[in-house]
Design an enzyme around this catalytic site. Structure first.
Site, short mmCIF file in Angstrom:
data_model
loop_
_atom_site.label_atom_id
_atom_site.label_comp_id
_atom_site.label_asym_id
_atom_site.label_seq_id
_atom_site.Cartn_x
_atom_site.Cartn_y
_atom_site.Cartn_z
N GLU A 51 0.89 -1.17 0.00
CA GLU A 51 0.00 0.00 0.00
C GLU A 51 0.92 1.21 0.00
OE1 GLU A 51 -1.76 2.93 0.78
OE2 GLU A 51 -2.34 2.24 2.79
N CYS A 78 -2.05 8.83 2.91
CA CYS A 78 -1.79 8.50 1.50
C CYS A 78 -3.03 8.74 0.65
CB CYS A 78 -1.29 7.07 1.38
SG CYS A 78 -2.32 5.93 2.27
#
Ligand code: ADP
Length: 489
Positions: free
Chosen positions: A257, A291
């Site tokens: 990720e 993010c």
């Protein structure tokens, strides 16, 4: 007052690695700082490559038993862990605010969010099952089962010191895997407190291990050990690529990720007030250090001026400060280098001709810790640095575009593909734009996409695999097919 004294339960303040159910001090004393005050709040020893090997050996030994524990029993242990986390939520939130800086309110939210992955995975543990099928041979049957992958090595970042861990270890343990986790050096305390609670919940020794130390020394041991079958990582794309290369030798499974460059599209027909609220939630949560934070706010020309006005009022009202102060909206950035990085991006925007509507400067001298002023920028070019790289700070930058085709082109013009957002009231536009966006997650009139029941992850250089929901558990399972042939009819 010492840090432990600030907790209701002092034993949640752990400063040693957790290997095979024991606390291992390691060597040296790496300081952990409160980014709001620069105070040293802990010193953590480094277990080194030998510690990493010991943790992997413990996880490997524990796997032999853990994979045979009934899913119902694994589920019960995870539910107990979940319960203990919620009972100790305020201490866990305090550790998050102390080591990471986000507001106590955000930290409390993170603990509940983090715990929800444990609850979800505990429920899911009981529902991991295969299928039966008809192979093309006479008198035969086929079936599939899901087997745990094995020992999983995970490396996590500092922006969600609690939830980035539970999002990985809960589905892994539910699937029957064991884990060696290396938390970010900036935020080890949350990881170690979770380990303490795992032990109290009765999760067997060796099933969940936490190792602290130098990433360059521990990383290659984690990716190189033959006992480790999978690498789970959340962090920068550069480190993700490195881990993927290291894992390639052993053909290990990877779940990555990585970074994002989220477009936040506001179309002419959008509700401008709702869109402005959405930008604030997406961009300024955790001071922009997520993010999935909006990185490029793309406003259609007809709404751009109204959006900028709505945002100027909101951004200039945001109050940076210490996370424990109830009136604070925004905590500090993780450290001073982060402030310098964000400031360099803002200077580059200014040099590229952008206008600073509000903010645009470090507040290190004013507020003490690593603070940056909530900032709104407009009129920048889509090729300036902050449009190409993750800002990871409280800086919102607006870009204008006219047609739907131009907007889509701009939104997809990046190697990243994690989260995207679009605000519009036209259902046909929703269809066209969501079909056209190359992103793993899209929020339509919604600024936040993560939850325990939904898939979280990205396309392109934003990663591989999905966390959350049934998909999160599947990542930690191998599919096995059995053919039973030549049966007597
Ligand atoms: P950031 O720059 O936001 O800290 P990183 O990707 O550098 O993002 O860090 C995320 C996690 O990866 C942290 O736990 C960090 O210690 C770890 N890490 C950094 N470099 C390496 C490496 N070479 N090998 C293994 N882990 C690493």
């Amino acid at each position: 007052m010492s840090i432990a004294d600030r907790l209701k339960d002092k034993t949640l303040y752990r400063t040693a690695s957790f290997i095979d159910g024991a606390w291992v001090t390691g060597e040296g004393a790496r300081p952990v700082h409160n980014p709001s005050t620069n105070e040293v709040i802990a010193e953590i020893g480094d277990v080194g490559a030998d510690g990493a090997r010991a943790a992997i050996a413990a996880a490997s030994k524990a796997f032999a038993d853990w994979k045979r524990v009934s899913p119902f029993e694994r589920s019960k242990l995870l539910m107990k862990w979940h319960q203990l986390i919620l009972e100790n939520a305020s201490d866990l939130a305090m550790l998050i605010t102390l080591e990471m800086g986000k507001t106590f309110r955000e930290a409390q939210g993170e603990v509940v969010y983090g715990a929800s992955f444990i609850e979800w995975s505990a429920e899911e543990a009981k529902r991991i099952h295969g299928e039966t099928m008809h192979p093309p041979f006479p008198n035969s049957r086929g079936w599939t089962t899901h087997q745990p992958v094995g020992v999983v090595a995970c490396i996590t970042p500092w922006n969600f010191p609690n939830a980035m861990i539970t999002r990985k270890c809960a589905p892994a343990l539910a699937a029957g895997c064991t884990m060696v986790l290396k938390p970010a050096p900036e935020t080890p305390l949350s990881a170690l407190a979770l380990a303490e609670l795992a032990k109290r919940a009765g999760i067997p020794d060796g099933v969940f291990n936490v190792i602290c130390g130098d990433a360059q020394a521990l990383g290659p041991v984690m990716t190189g050990a033959p006992e480790v079958k999978m690498i789970g990582f959340t962090g920068s794309t550069a480190v993700g690529k490195l881990l993927m290369r290291q894992a390639a030798d052993g053909v290990k499974r990877v779940a990555l990720e990585l970074g994002g460059n989220a477009p936040f599209i506001v179309m002419d027909d959008a509700d401008v007030e709702a869109a402005a609220d959405g930008v604030i939630a997406s961009k300024f949560r955790v001071s922009g250090q997520t993010c999935v934070s909006a990185n490029r706010i793309i406003a259609q020309s007809g709404i751009a001026d109204r959006l900028i006005a709505a945002l100027e009022a909101r951004v200039s009202a945001l109050k940076p400060g210490d996370g424990f102060d109830a009136s604070t909206d925004l905590g500090p950035l993780i450290h001073h280098q982060a402030v310098d990085r964000v400031d360099a991006l803002v200077r580059n925007a200014r040099e590229s001709g952008a206008r600073i509507v509000t903010g645009g400067k470090p507040l290190v001298d004013t507020l003490g810790g690593s603070f940056y002023a909530p900032t709104l920028i407009e009129g920048g070019s889509p090729s300036m640095d902050m449009a190409c790289f993750e800002i990871f700070g409280p800086v919102a930058s607006i870009y204008r575009a006219d047609s739907e085709a131009d907007i889509l082109r701009l939104a997809n013009d990046t190697p990243y593909g994690l989260a995207a957002y679009v605000y519009t009231r036209d259902v046909n536009r929703v269809y066209r734009i969501t079909e056209g966006l190359d992103y793993g997650m899209i929020g339509v009139n919604a600024p936040m996409v993560g939850s325990a029941s939904t898939p979280f992850g990205g396309m392109k250089e934003s990663g591989i695999g999905r966390e959350g929901g049934k998909w999160g558990v599947e990542e930690f399972s191998e599919l096995k097919y059995v053919l039973l042939g030549n049966l007597t009819a």
